[in-house]
Design a protein around this motif. Structure first.
Motif, PDB file in Angstrom:
ATOM      1  N   ALA A  18       0.834  -1.200   0.000  1.00 40.30           N
ATOM      2  CA  ALA A  18       0.000   0.000   0.000  1.00 40.30           C
ATOM      3  C   ALA A  18       0.871   1.254   0.000  1.00 40.30           C
ATOM      4  O   ALA A  18       0.566   2.235  -0.680  1.00 40.30           O
ATOM      5  N   ALA A  54      -8.739   6.134  -0.675  1.00 44.38           N
ATOM      6  CA  ALA A  54      -9.347   4.827  -0.923  1.00 44.38           C
ATOM      7  C   ALA A  54      -8.372   3.703  -0.577  1.00 44.38           C
ATOM      8  O   ALA A  54      -8.752   2.684   0.025  1.00 44.38           O
ATOM      9  N   LEU A  55      -7.107   3.910  -0.925  1.00 41.41           N
ATOM     10  CA  LEU A  55      -6.079   2.914  -0.626  1.00 41.41           C
ATOM     11  C   LEU A  55      -5.927   2.727   0.886  1.00 41.41           C
ATOM     12  O   LEU A  55      -5.844   1.610   1.391  1.00 41.41           O
ATOM     13  N   ARG A  57      -8.105   3.484   3.295  1.00 37.16           N
ATOM     14  CA  ARG A  57      -9.317   2.902   3.893  1.00 37.16           C
ATOM     15  C   ARG A  57      -9.413   1.413   3.569  1.00 37.16           C
ATOM     16  O   ARG A  57      -9.891   0.623   4.396  1.00 37.16           O
ATOM     17  N   HIS A  58      -8.942   1.028   2.377  1.00 37.02           N
ATOM     18  CA  HIS A  58      -8.946  -0.388   2.019  1.00 37.02           C
ATOM     19  C   HIS A  58      -8.052  -1.189   2.956  1.00 37.02           C
ATOM     20  O   HIS A  58      -8.325  -2.366   3.226  1.00 37.02           O
ATOM     21  N   ARG A  59      -6.985  -0.560   3.460  1.00 33.34           N
ATOM     22  CA  ARG A  59      -6.093  -1.221   4.408  1.00 33.34           C
ATOM     23  C   ARG A  59      -6.634  -1.175   5.832  1.00 33.34           C
ATOM     24  O   ARG A  59      -5.983  -1.638   6.766  1.00 33.34           O
ATOM     25  N   GLY A  60      -7.827  -0.602   6.017  1.00 32.03           N
ATOM     26  CA  GLY A  60      -8.436  -0.563   7.344  1.00 32.03           C
ATOM     27  C   GLY A  60      -8.001   0.609   8.200  1.00 32.03           C
ATOM     28  O   GLY A  60      -8.253   0.627   9.413  1.00 32.03           O
TER      29      GLY A  60
END
Length: 286
Positions: A18, A54-55, A57-60
């Motif tokens: 990421a 977005a990246l 948030r995708h990783r939490g």
């Protein structure tokens, strides 16, 4: 504690990927904004900011981890610092010794409409939005998960410094006074060099063959000065990145964003307000 460490190790590979993706997004946006389509920087930066968020948030990563927190405190801190910047700029253009540092051809050659575009559109949405979301938001949040906040601040600040290589190259050509200051020249040295260069040019024109040699020497000197300006800019912006990271720690993203906005946008305003030298060549386009 053991479970937390295990969780960090388990997600380390994903966070590394990421982080690489975030750096790639920023690098692409940097080239687009500085070399390919500068006028479209607000659109490019908005798209890049969306991709970075977005990246993350995708990783939490939570919004609070990114820096979207403490808005009231951040606005207070950032507002005070922005006021200090305005005061410092006002003093800077009032003093003859520092006034030349504010005469930036990039601002002086623009029409009033373009200056307003730069100060109210390009800087907030083309510069500050992406740089704060990227270098004070997403990058520190990704690095901090595996290496802690101190390493995160250091890594993001170094990358922030490198981010300014292309803008610093342009600045070296647009603001000669600031270039001389960055390269450590005094006014006496500058006058002596100018006189020497003029004499060399005259002799070269008379001699014929010397013209090419003089031109090459001047070109080499300019390249050296530009290199020193770029290196100085990378170092100072990296240090500024550390300050911005500390402001982000204390007041979320609002604090460094306001300081950043004031520093850049007010720079255009005060470049236009700075009185010109009686015999100067600086120009203002109406």
């Amino acid at each position: 504690m053991g479970e937390l460490r295990a969780g960090r190790k388990a997600g380390g590979g994903g966070d590394g990927a990421a982080l690489a993706g975030a750096v790639a997004v920023l690098a692409a946006a940097n080239v687009l904004n500085n070399r390919v389509a500068p006028r479209l920087a607000p659109l490019t930066s908005a798209a890049a900011t969306g991709a970075l968020l977005a990246l993350a948030r995708h990783r939490g990563i939570t919004w609070a981890e990114i820096g979207f927190r403490d808005p009231a405190r951040g606005l207070r801190i950032g507002g005070l610092l922005a006021s200090a910047v305005a005061g410092g700029y006002a003093v800077g253009i009032a003093l003859p010794a520092t006034r030349p540092l504010f005469r930036d051809e990039r601002a002086l050659s623009l029409s009033r409409a373009r200056v307003l575009e730069e100060a109210l559109l390009q800087v907030p949405f083309g510069t500050v939005l992406l740089e704060e979301a990227g270098f004070r938001g997403v990058l520190p949040a990704l690095v901090a998960r595996s290496h802690g906040p101190r390493v995160a601040a250091a890594v993001s600040s170094v990358l922030f410094g490198l981010w300014h290589v292309l803008p610093a190259t342009d600045m070296a050509a647009a603001n000669p006074a600031l270039t001389r200051l960055a390269t450590g020249e005094t006014s006496a040295e500058t006058s002596a060099e100018t006189s020497a260069e003029t004499s060399a040019e005259t002799s070269a024109e008379t001699a014929g063959e010397g013209a090419g040699e003089t031109s090459a020497e001047m070109s080499d000197g300019t390249a050296v000065e530009t290199t020193r300006v770029v290196a100085g800019s990378v170092a100072t912006t990296a240090l500024a990145g550390l300050l911005f990271c500390e402001l982000r720690r204390r007041g979320g993203l609002a604090a460094p964003a306001l300081l950043h906005l004031a520093t850049n946008s007010l720079g255009y305003l005060f470049a236009r307000l700075a009185p010109g030298d009686p015999g100067g060549t600086a120009r203002r386009t109406v």
